[in-house]
Design an enzyme around this catalytic site. Sequence first.
Site, PDB file in Angstrom:
ATOM      1  N   GLU A 123     -23.399  29.574 -40.090  1.00 33.28           N
ATOM      2  CA  GLU A 123     -23.562  29.872 -38.631  1.00 33.28           C
ATOM      3  C   GLU A 123     -23.933  28.380 -37.660  1.00 33.28           C
ATOM      4  O   GLU A 123     -24.815  28.360 -36.865  1.00 33.28           O
ATOM      5  CB  GLU A 123     -24.735  31.036 -38.294  1.00 33.28           C
ATOM      6  N   ASP A 175     -19.095  29.009 -38.850  1.00 37.95           N
ATOM      7  CA  ASP A 175     -18.944  29.268 -40.327  1.00 37.95           C
ATOM      8  C   ASP A 175     -19.906  30.248 -40.754  1.00 37.95           C
ATOM      9  O   ASP A 175     -20.894  30.641 -40.088  1.00 37.95           O
ATOM     10  CB  ASP A 175     -19.049  27.712 -41.164  1.00 37.95           C
TER      11      ASP A 175
END
Length: 642
Positions: A351, A348
């Site tokens: 991270e 995402d």
Amino acid sequence: MKSIRNVFAGLALAGTALSQACQTTTLTSSVPSNGMELALASYWYCGGTLNATAYIANLDYNKVVSLYYTNAQGQSTPLSVVTFGYSSSIGNGDFELWTTSTPIFIDGVTKLLNLTFQATDIGQTYAQTLNLPVNATGAAAPTLASPPAPYATPKGFGEDITSWLSINVGSEAETAFQKMFVNINPNVTGAVKGVVVAARSGPTYPQTDPDYEYNWVRDASLTMDVVQSLYSASTKKKSQSQYEDILFEYATARATEQTDPNLQTGLGEPKFYLNNTIFSGPWGRPQNDGPATSAITLIKFANDYLANGGSMDTVKQKIYDSTTYPASAPMQKDLLFVASNWSSPSFDLWEEEESDHFYTRMVQRRALVSGAAFASKMGDSTTSATLSAAATALTATLGQFWDVNRHTILYEYGPVLHGKSSYLDIAVVLGVIHGYAGDGVYGFTNDEVLSSALRISTSFIDVYPLANKTTDSTGNILGIPIGRYPEDVYNGTGTEDNGGNPWYLCTAAMAQFMYSASSQYADDGSISITNISKPFFDYFTPTADLSLGQSYAYGSPQYNHAINGLNGWGDAFMRTIKHYTPTDGTLTEEYNRNTGVPQGAADLTWSYASVLTAAFARAETRGQKGYVRNLANLGVQANTAA
Ligand SMILES: *[C@@H]1O[C@H](CO)[C@@H](O)[C@H](O)[C@H]1NC(C)=O
Ligand SMILES: *[C@@H]1O[C@H](CO)[C@@H](O)[C@H](O)[C@H]1NC(C)=O
Ligand SMILES: *[C@@H]1O[C@H](CO)[C@@H](O)[C@H](O)[C@H]1NC(C)=O
Ligand SMILES: *[C@@H]1O[C@H](CO)[C@@H](O)[C@H](O)[C@H]1NC(C)=O
Ligand SMILES: *[C@@H]1O[C@H](CO)[C@@H](O)[C@H](O)[C@H]1NC(C)=O
Ligand SMILES: *[C@@H]1O[C@H](CO)[C@@H](O)[C@H](O)[C@H]1NC(C)=O
Ligand SMILES: *[C@@H]1O[C@H](CO)[C@@H](O)[C@H](O)[C@H]1NC(C)=O
Ligand SMILES: *[C@@H]1O[C@H](CO)[C@@H](O)[C@H](O)[C@H]1NC(C)=O
Ligand SMILES: *[C@@H]1O[C@H](CO)[C@@H](O)[C@H](O)[C@H]1NC(C)=O
């Protein structure tokens, strides 16, 4: 009338009392003797909590035991599963008793599907199919908590914010503008043209911790999107050509990244050094939003460049046609990557989690939708058809993110991060900001989006002590400090309990969301109140007194009242940023949850970009057509220019 009601109330109470007892369904009271490795022993769903016990064969050390069920809607989702924990050893130790006691009333339960035992050390999975109906017993289950009552009712735009964002030397808008450009083509040894340093924090900066001295694909594309807005608005030749040069350099830099010989996860590689070679250390990769936001920025740029009289050949060579010009034109390659990889899980925007993310899907969708139109413009009907087909398939998956029981769009769908028990993340709002394609699909006035924005923004009230400060020194209303998600533990350099802080860019996202919703309602021509959107209006504009099932036409008193509320909250969120910004206007990544003192990476580029895009959205809803132009015409100062 009154006495009759009381009689019925008394009857209902008696009924509740009778069913207080939890009723256990016992399936077996001895370990499986039929060679099975597992067996559900008993279960009960009482007062909203699912309790169950199971016999599990002691085949290896690490065991994962899960019970899958269908929720109140009779559906199996990534959320309709509970995990068991070890309870005791049985007999000679061949079997163990495992138990669970999990509140699941928000999802609800109708049927147990299967018990699954993963013996991780020996790589085996065993399952017992159940298909057992579940009946609620005991006290009535709790219901989803309602959002809090609003602590304030800000209305309309504030002079203080107008002045803070004015186009004047030393204003926040001007400071953010100049500081953002300092981080584009940064003056750091070895940095190449077209890169963006994520922050002025790292080995060559005065502040070395955290090390953000990299060119992140995501941050660069979102920053360059602001440069593109400036390019689009500028009416001064000199500044316009500065922006044009920077955007062409960016396109070349992106093509260089795509052709790096050491990519580990294709175009989903998230992070490069400032010399634009791959960062190949351990990291959360791939992050498949970057190719999408890069393409979105370059599509806008190419369209504006053509509208300004630029040549089609230049666009093909330097931006679009990766097939013929792989070393210089990145867009087609990024778009085709999105078309073939949108359904693969990736990390995402924070991270942290590899899954299917709403943010990522939204920006991928926008890239595909606008990419299909752009490919047609380039005469590339084959690519256009590929992108269109992918956009259609992707769009069909977006509905799964809506959690009807939690009244929010889930930030991810798939293996769920168990530490994020709220299932809320500002990434949903950022997904709409960066990924709305302008075609009515999950836009700013979508009911589910409004409900999600309400849920995530109010979730921080109980999390940040700072939220208790609701006015500034002049008595103006401060909006809720907004972070990434309530359970966040990252404090800007490391992680600690209760370490997560509000972030400037997340707070700016809520401001921008309010302004953009305000603009979108003007385009929609009315505000409709449904059972999904009503709580949003009850919180952000309670005094407008809007009623369920009603629609309020543009310009009507209630419509105006409601829009005033949205604009007032937009400015309240901006005022929170203003309040916790030092007088020199610099923006770090975050501000402390207790004190409001800036924290984390210095001069975070995305913080500056987010304040500017929120300011642009504010100007748009105020009808100030010259705002972006006037900022753009300031031009980039010589010492920070490309
Ligand atoms: C469910 O399990 C929990 C934890 O083992 C226990 O405290 C609770 O009493 C159980 N509930 C019922 C209704 O038995
Ligand atoms: C158990 O049920 C879940 C949800 O339907 C399903 O995904 C999973 O494959 C099932 N597991 C087994 C081993 O049947
Ligand atoms: C649940 O209720 C239905 C009818 O209401 C009944 O037939 C069934 O046996 C019950 N199941 C359990 C596990 O109690
Ligand atoms: C790029 O920069 C990194 C970090 O400074 C360095 O390790 C690497 O060798 C450089 N690569 C090239 C090709 O210069
Ligand atoms: C992209 O898709 C291809 C094939 O469709 C697959 O092999 C590759 O692993 C995917 N890459 C990423 C980063 O998801
Ligand atoms: C805000 O203040 C109230 C009352 O002083 C307190 O109960 C609450 O815990 C505070 N909230 C936070 C997040 O500290
Ligand atoms: C952040 O957490 C780390 C521990 O991981 C700690 O060393 C550091 O002092 C914290 N930073 C702040 C500003 O509290
Ligand atoms: C909301 O309204 C829809 C359509 O009118 C209806 O299907 C749904 O049950 C309602 N939901 C609630 C929670 O009232
Ligand atoms: C770049 O940094 C160097 C060293 O810090 C400095 O001497 C130089 O003036 C800077 N160049 C620009 C264009 O700012």
